[in-house]
Design a protein around this motif. Structure first.
Motif, PDB file in Angstrom:
ATOM      1  N   LEU A 153       0.832  -1.206   0.000  1.00 21.32           N
ATOM      2  CA  LEU A 153       0.000   0.000   0.000  1.00 21.32           C
ATOM      3  C   LEU A 153       0.874   1.267   0.000  1.00 21.32           C
ATOM      4  O   LEU A 153       0.580   2.221  -0.727  1.00 21.32           O
ATOM      5  N   GLU A 154       1.953   1.262   0.776  1.00 20.20           N
ATOM      6  CA  GLU A 154       2.848   2.421   0.851  1.00 20.20           C
ATOM      7  C   GLU A 154       3.503   2.724  -0.492  1.00 20.20           C
ATOM      8  O   GLU A 154       3.800   3.880  -0.790  1.00 20.20           O
ATOM      9  N   LYS A 155       3.728   1.698  -1.308  1.00 18.66           N
ATOM     10  CA  LYS A 155       4.372   1.897  -2.614  1.00 18.66           C
ATOM     11  C   LYS A 155       3.391   2.432  -3.652  1.00 18.66           C
ATOM     12  O   LYS A 155       3.790   2.834  -4.735  1.00 18.66           O
ATOM     13  N   GLY A 156       2.099   2.394  -3.321  1.00 18.89           N
ATOM     14  CA  GLY A 156       1.082   2.905  -4.223  1.00 18.89           C
ATOM     15  C   GLY A 156       0.414   1.790  -5.010  1.00 18.89           C
ATOM     16  O   GLY A 156       1.072   0.840  -5.433  1.00 18.89           O
ATOM     17  N   ILE A 157      -0.889   1.905  -5.156  1.00 16.30           N
ATOM     18  CA  ILE A 157      -1.679   0.907  -5.883  1.00 16.30           C
ATOM     19  C   ILE A 157      -2.658   1.616  -6.811  1.00 16.30           C
ATOM     20  O   ILE A 157      -2.935   2.804  -6.640  1.00 16.30           O
ATOM     21  N   ASP A 158      -3.185   0.874  -7.778  1.00 13.96           N
ATOM     22  CA  ASP A 158      -4.192   1.421  -8.688  1.00 13.96           C
ATOM     23  C   ASP A 158      -5.458   1.766  -7.910  1.00 13.96           C
ATOM     24  O   ASP A 158      -5.780   1.117  -6.905  1.00 13.96           O
ATOM     25  N   GLU A 159      -6.183   2.746  -8.427  1.00 12.57           N
ATOM     26  CA  GLU A 159      -7.393   3.197  -7.735  1.00 12.57           C
ATOM     27  C   GLU A 159      -8.510   2.156  -7.729  1.00 12.57           C
ATOM     28  O   GLU A 159      -9.394   2.201  -6.879  1.00 12.57           O
ATOM     29  N   GLN A 160      -8.470   1.191  -8.669  1.00 17.31           N
ATOM     30  CA  GLN A 160      -9.541   0.181  -8.704  1.00 17.31           C
ATOM     31  C   GLN A 160      -9.315  -0.979  -7.730  1.00 17.31           C
ATOM     32  O   GLN A 160     -10.156  -1.848  -7.603  1.00 17.31           O
ATOM     33  N   VAL A 161      -8.170  -0.962  -7.025  1.00 14.53           N
ATOM     34  CA  VAL A 161      -7.893  -1.998  -6.029  1.00 14.53           C
ATOM     35  C   VAL A 161      -8.727  -1.725  -4.782  1.00 14.53           C
ATOM     36  O   VAL A 161      -8.721  -0.619  -4.250  1.00 14.53           O
ATOM     37  N   LEU A 162      -9.440  -2.755  -4.329  1.00 15.00           N
ATOM     38  CA  LEU A 162     -10.179  -2.656  -3.070  1.00 15.00           C
ATOM     39  C   LEU A 162      -9.228  -3.006  -1.937  1.00 15.00           C
ATOM     40  O   LEU A 162      -8.434  -3.947  -2.056  1.00 15.00           O
ATOM     41  N   VAL A 163      -9.301  -2.270  -0.835  1.00 14.76           N
ATOM     42  CA  VAL A 163      -8.387  -2.486   0.287  1.00 14.76           C
ATOM     43  C   VAL A 163      -9.185  -2.802   1.550  1.00 14.76           C
ATOM     44  O   VAL A 163     -10.159  -2.107   1.870  1.00 14.76           O
TER      45      VAL A 163
END
Length: 176
Positions: A153-163
């Motif tokens: 998560l800290e490295k950044g993920i696509d906006e369509q990823v659910l967390v």
């Protein structure tokens, strides 16, 4: 068919940078077994797609891996649930296989086994390679904050990823 695909280490059981090498080291994350059992009892088919390069590295053998998976199956059964197919990549990162995540080979095995397309099927992982494999085959990318999840998560993920916080939160969401 209600199908969900889970990564193993860091999603179902505690992960280690030193690898999970024995059945004794295979320790479920709190609530994960119950979450799987609840999903199963609600009609979900729960599958696992896991990289296991510790085999190629000589840290453990196939019999040990199978014993870990038998432990998982037994714990889920004892909680009233059932596990679907568990697929794994035994290769190292430089072996050039098509099954090691982030390549989608493991997910393709699941698709073929159940004879279903995986577009939109939830794939729950804790690493960038999990998310990339899910994206490559059209799965809904889901990241949990357990295992390597916070680092991912800290490295950044696509906006369509659910967390979600963990597998319990995923099950709660799907069962609400």
């Amino acid at each position: 068919m209600k199908l969900i695909i889970l990564d193993r280490d860091g999603v179902i059981n505690h992960d280690s940078d030193d690898y999970i090498k024995t059945v004794a080291e295979w320790i479920p994350i709190g609530g994960a077994i119950d979450a799987i059992a609840r999903l199963s009892k609600a009609g979900w088919t729960i599958t696992v797609a896991t990289n296991q390069s510790g085999i190629a590295r000589g840290y453990y053998d196939l019999a040990t891996l199978e014993a870990m998976h038998n432990k998982l199956r037994t714990l889920v059964a004892d909680a009233g649930g059932k596990m679907g197919i568990i697929v794994y990549c035994p290769h190292g990162p430089n072996d050039g296989c098509d099954c090691r995540k982030p390549k989608p080979g493991l997910l393709q095995q699941i698709s073929k086994y159940y004879q279903v397309p995986l577009q939109g099927v939830w794939f729950v992982g804790d690493s960038a390679s999990d998310l990339k494999a899910a994206q490559a085959i059209g799965c809904q990318q889901v990241l949990v904050k357990t295992g390597k999840g916070l680092r991912t998560l800290e490295k950044g993920i696509d906006e369509q990823v659910l967390v979600f916080d963990d597998l319990v939160a995923v099950a709660d969401y799907l069962l609400q």
